[in-house]
Enzyme design. Structure first.
Site, short mmCIF file in Angstrom:
data_model
loop_
_atom_site.label_atom_id
_atom_site.label_comp_id
_atom_site.label_asym_id
_atom_site.label_seq_id
_atom_site.Cartn_x
_atom_site.Cartn_y
_atom_site.Cartn_z
N LYS A 171 41.32 41.08 42.52
CA LYS A 171 41.34 39.82 43.26
C LYS A 171 42.78 39.33 43.35
O LYS A 171 43.51 39.34 42.35
CB LYS A 171 40.45 38.82 42.52
N SER A 225 34.25 32.98 44.95
CA SER A 225 35.53 33.25 45.60
C SER A 225 36.02 34.70 45.43
O SER A 225 36.99 35.09 46.08
CB SER A 225 36.61 32.30 45.05
N SER A 274 32.00 32.25 40.89
CA SER A 274 32.79 33.11 41.77
C SER A 274 32.65 34.61 41.52
O SER A 274 33.20 35.41 42.28
CB SER A 274 34.27 32.72 41.68
#
Length: 558
Positions: free
Chosen positions: A191, A263, A287
């Site tokens: 990420k 996310s 997330s």
């Protein structure tokens, strides 16, 4: 009503006629100003009491101005560390041998495209037995990232040069008999809120899209030390919210008309689409769980204080957690084993063992389930009922349990306040206007509103959180693992606040073709038992073996 030009000060924030500003237009704070201001926080002091506080308020305001001149980058944590451990609780201290199930008899498929959905042990065996080199495997995944990444909008940066360099190094080490284990030579993605040397770390947000933090985050370094090959920085919703980032909206490979949620949007989408064997995500308030559900991946959110966040963008210092997004619970265990534990840089990390091995009998685990949540009516209830039935039929006794009856959703102001502090400069500089999302629940408005939360109320919320931690321990004293519907927001919110670990695994599909997941919850530092039960469930079902058709690329071409 406030008269035009009147300034209301709460904490470090300013308010004029409904609009936020950054410049104080009055030299002195008056009783009238503070009388109106206290309405925002539900207080009712007398004018005499307010008058007596004016000198102190002026002093506070001056202190704010002095403190604002002190540079504070995102990596500077508060001198307060959240402690998820209840009074009287002890975790295992003895380190045992980590043992994952090895794949045997694995052969290189005639159709190389099948490699995209091999799990870590299978790929590891192909590399160990030299049926394929790390360089070949890395080029294979780089090509998939180039082919499908633009449609899924799941990649911020391809780290191709670094990846090929690391792959060739891995091949030399393996050839020399220096095999490091199952992650050696295996590509992965992270990420893009984890810093990496020489490559941009964008946090998914326009103000930072060219940012370079020339340091490898602890998690990145540990995976590379295990022989891993970093092939891509993957998308996240701007500043770790949702799936909308400065370059677009990340899609679920099951239906590219739908977002991948967030996310950890790119991490889940890339794993689900077979663009990387595994990826690293983060969770503050859903997330990892949410995009894993939208993309049909297995996602592990470890206990708070398990994995160092050094080199990771801070959103909420007391709630941020880093974990793997993978194809299976076994893969998650293998990756987690490489990244957990203290690094001497993140002071929140505990030195607790992870004794995952074949000696844990899933049928001897004490397993609970949130009976009332499963009894509700929701669109994919049949999938969850089938999960419970499969476990019962396999010899797992399920005991009904309930969560503590304390305000949890109200405690989510924690994320708002800590996030506002983490991005204070963004707010006061007005560069928050550069973020793509500007709706009323987006970060710019949330951060502004959080400036009006008094420090006293924030600390009172953390005291309630202490009660939550204690009561959660009481609820789980006779339970090793419990099961929850993944949709159950009360469980998701509460356990992110208490710091308990969870793993979500695929358990079917909705009528619209989108995947569903079920949530397995563990005790603090109980990832070994948690992953053992999740692995057992995956051994008696085949949901984790399903993958999207990937025909969207052909359709787009035509």
């Amino acid at each position: 009503m406030l008269k035009k030009g009147v300034v209301v000060l709460i904490g470090a924030g300013c308010f004029i006629s409904g609009a936020f500003i950054t410049k104080v237009v009055e030299d002195k704070i008056s009783v009238g100003v503070v009388r109106e201001a206290q309405k925002l926080i539900g207080l009712n002091f007398t004018d005499a009491q307010l008058d007596s506080s004016l000198n102190k308020l002026e002093e506070f305001k001056q202190n704010y101005e002095v403190l604002r001149k002190q540079p504070l980058t995102n990596d500077v944590a508060p001198a307060l560390v959240f402690n998820p451990i209840p009074v009287g609780y002890t975790f295992e201290k003895t380190n045992g041998k980590f043992e994952a199930e090895k794949a045997s008899g694995v052969k290189l498929p005639k159709n190389r495209e099948e490699l995209a959905f091999y799990n870590v042990p299978q790929l590891a065996e192909l590399i160990r037995t030299k049926q394929i080199s790390s360089e070949e495997l890395t080029k294979f995944y780089l090509e998939r990232l180039k082919k499908y990444g633009p449609t899924l909008e799941c990649v911020t940066t391809l780290t191709e040069e670094l990846a090929l360099e690391q792959a060739r190094k891995a091949d030399k080490e393996i050839k020399a008999g220096k095999y490091k284990g199952m992650l050696h030579g295996i590509p992965f993605g992270v990420k893009d809120l984890l810093s990496t040397k020489k490559y941009k770390t964008t946090w998914g947000a326009t103000p930072y899209k060219d940012q370079v933090i020339d340091e490898d985050a602890t998690v990145v370094k540990r995976l590379q030390d295990a022989g891993g090959v970093l092939v891509a920085k993957l998308t996240l919703g701007a500043l770790a919210m949702g799936d909308v980032w400065y370059g677009g909206k990340t899609k679920s490979p099951w239906d590219i008309k739908k977002g991948s949620s967030g996310s950890s949007a790119g991490s889940a989408a890339a794993v689900a689409a077979g663009l990387v064997p595994y990826a690293i995500g983060t969770e503050t308030l859903g997330s990892i769980v949410s995009p894993s559900t939208a993309c049909g991946t297995t996602g592990l959110r470890p206990t708070f204080g398990r994995v160092s966040r050094h080199g990771a963008m801070a959103l909420s210092w007391s709630m941020d957690k880093i974990g793997p997004i993978t194809r299976s619970a076994e893969d998650a265990a293998i990756v987690f084993n490489a990244i957990y534990g203290p690094d001497g840089k993140d002071q929140s990390v505990y030195n607790a063992p992870f004794n995952y091995n074949q000696s844990i009998d899933p049928k001897k685990l004490r397993v609970g389930y949130l009976k009332k949540d499963f009894e509700r009516n929701y669109g994919f209830k049949e999938n969850d009922e089938a999960t419970l039935a499969a476990l019962r039929n396999a010899g797992i006794e399920l005991v009904p349990i309930e969560l503590p009856n304390l305000p949890a959703r109200e405690l989510t102001l924690t994320v708002s306040v800590e996030g506002a502090a983490a991005f204070d400069d963004l707010t006061r500089s007005r560069k928050d206007s550069l973020l793509v999302a500007q709706h009323k629940n987006a970060w710019p408005n949330t951060f502004r509103a959080a400036r009006f939360v008094p420090a006293v109320e924030y600390l009172q919320a953390q005291r309630v959180r202490t009660l939550l931690v204690q009561q959660m321990q009481e609820k789980l004293k006779d339970i090793d693992v419990y099961i929850s519907p993944s949709f159950a927001s009360n469980n998701l919110v509460l356990t992110n606040l208490t710091g308990h670990p969870c793993v979500v695994v695929p358990n079917g599909f909705q009528k619209n073709g989108m995947p569903t997941t079920i949530t397995f919850m563990g005790k603090l530092f109980g990832e070994a038992e948690l992953l053992t039960l999740a692995k057992f469930y995956q051994s008696i079902t085949n949901h984790d073996e399903q993958h999207p058709s990937m025909d969207f690329a052909a359709k787009k071409k035509s």
